[in-house]
Design a protein around this motif. Structure first.
Motif, short mmCIF file in Angstrom:
data_model
loop_
_atom_site.label_atom_id
_atom_site.label_comp_id
_atom_site.label_asym_id
_atom_site.label_seq_id
_atom_site.Cartn_x
_atom_site.Cartn_y
_atom_site.Cartn_z
N VAL A 179 24.88 -43.48 -1.40
CA VAL A 179 24.49 -42.71 -2.58
C VAL A 179 22.98 -42.52 -2.60
CG1 VAL A 179 24.46 -42.66 -5.10
CG2 VAL A 179 26.45 -43.55 -3.89
N ALA A 180 22.53 -41.28 -2.77
CA ALA A 180 21.09 -41.01 -2.81
C ALA A 180 20.48 -41.64 -4.04
CB ALA A 180 20.84 -39.49 -2.80
N ALA A 181 19.28 -42.19 -3.85
CA ALA A 181 18.60 -42.84 -4.98
C ALA A 181 18.27 -41.85 -6.08
CB ALA A 181 17.33 -43.53 -4.49
N SER A 263 23.50 -46.58 -6.77
CA SER A 263 24.33 -47.39 -5.87
C SER A 263 25.11 -48.46 -6.66
CB SER A 263 23.45 -48.06 -4.81
OG SER A 263 22.45 -48.87 -5.44
N ASP A 264 24.49 -49.06 -7.69
CA ASP A 264 25.18 -50.06 -8.50
C ASP A 264 26.30 -49.42 -9.32
OD1 ASP A 264 23.45 -51.95 -7.52
OD2 ASP A 264 22.12 -51.91 -9.26
N LEU A 265 26.06 -48.21 -9.83
CA LEU A 265 27.09 -47.53 -10.62
C LEU A 265 28.28 -47.15 -9.76
CD1 LEU A 265 24.85 -45.25 -12.88
CD2 LEU A 265 26.09 -47.32 -13.55
N VAL A 266 28.04 -46.68 -8.51
CA VAL A 266 29.15 -46.34 -7.62
C VAL A 266 29.94 -47.59 -7.25
CG1 VAL A 266 29.74 -45.44 -5.34
CG2 VAL A 266 28.06 -44.26 -6.74
N ALA A 267 29.22 -48.70 -7.03
CA ALA A 267 29.91 -49.96 -6.74
C ALA A 267 30.79 -50.37 -7.92
CB ALA A 267 28.89 -51.06 -6.41
N ARG A 268 30.28 -50.19 -9.15
CA ARG A 268 31.07 -50.51 -10.34
C ARG A 268 32.30 -49.60 -10.41
NH1 ARG A 268 30.38 -52.50 -15.70
NH2 ARG A 268 28.27 -53.21 -15.21
N ALA A 269 32.12 -48.29 -10.06
CA ALA A 269 33.23 -47.35 -10.11
C ALA A 269 34.33 -47.77 -9.14
CB ALA A 269 32.74 -45.94 -9.79
#
Length: 288
Positions: A179-181, A263-269
């Motif tokens: 995921v792009a920052a 990146s943290d939000l995608v990991a949570r998703a």
């Protein structure tokens, strides 16, 4: 003797509101309002309003339950029971505010207010409502760093060749590392919802209320420096690069410390099993 026997009963009947129960539990624990405010990070003014069951003093009814839960947790009272009692009181208050039907005799038209007076009252009411809205919006002001961050984000969103406007939305199944920052993080109100941004010490530096359907693109400075908190997580939709990350916490629960980094939000998703497809990044909507 009759008066002495009646006194305890009157004292028991006087404790009928949830606010009284919270206040008595706080006093029994030897805590002041300032102590509870430190534990919950809720202002003493709002805590005092909850103790008086005067919910009109709070910024919005949609998160009265969340504040009451936090208060109960701070003084070791059952959160679910307090929340249910507050909901009942809100319903009773709404029912008590309904006008009662009264039969009346026709009024002499000469004694009715003139059209000019009626329009004057309507205009005054609208002006007062507008003044209240401005006061509420400005009652908590962000510091200069946050204002600068908001201005930079607004400038970037209006740039014709900005990367955020042309970058493709993140597809479902993309790994957090890919995921792009700079992927846009957008908050959308499913109903009226209160949100706040906490710094590294957990202090809320800024807060705002999103109406139903209103979107807010989190500025890049917020993404890097702050975490998200809300008291009604089920009323808030969070997307990163157009992807819905799913629920950020149990319903009617104060949730805080939610990282805003893509990146943290995608990991949570992926942990939530979210499968929402890509969608165009939402532009931030100005506060009305």
């Amino acid at each position: 003797m009759a008066d002495e026997e009646a006194a305890p009963e009157q004292g028991e009947l006087a404790i009928t509101r949830t606010g009284d129960r919270l206040r008595l539990a706080r006093e029994a624990a030897g805590l002041s309002l300032a102590d509870v405010a430190t534990r919950t990070r809720i202002t003493q003014r709002h805590l005092a309003a909850i103790e008086k069951s005067d919910f009109s003093e709070l910024p919005g009814r949609t998160y009265v339950t969340g504040f009451a839960r936090a208060y109960a947790r701070a003084i070791d009272l059952p959160e679910a029971e307090i929340a249910a009692a507050v909901r009942r009181e809100l319903e009773e208050e709404a029912y008590g505010a309904r006008p009662l039907y009264e039969a009346y005799e026709p009024t002499d038209p000469a004694r009715l207010p003139t059209a000019r007076l009626t329009w004057t009252l309507v205009i005054i009411t609208l002006l007062l409502a507008s003044a209240y809205g401005v006061w509420r919006f400005l009652s908590v002001e962000p510091d200069e760093a946050l204002i600068a961050a908001q201005n930079r984000a607004a400038d970037e969103s209006e740039a014709p060749d900005g990367d955020a406007a042309t970058a493709p939305a993140t597809k479902a199944g993309t790994s957090p590392a890919a995921v792009a920052a700079s992927a846009p993080v957008v908050l959308t109100g499913l109903s009226e919802v209160w949100i706040g941004f906490d710094d590294a010490q957990g202090k809320t530096e800024n807060w705002r209320t999103l109406d139903a359907g209103e979107t807010y693109q989190v500025p890049p400075a917020y993404v890097e420096q702050f975490t998200l908190r809300t008291s009604i997580p089920q009323a808030l939709k969070v997307t990163v690069g157009g992807r819905d990350i799913g629920p950020i916490g149990p319903a009617d629960t104060l949730v805080k410390g939610v990282s805003l980094k893509p990146s943290d939000l995608v990991a949570r998703a992926e942990g939530n099993g979210a499968t929402g497809g890509a969608a165009p990044a939402a532009r931030p909507q100005p506060k009305g």
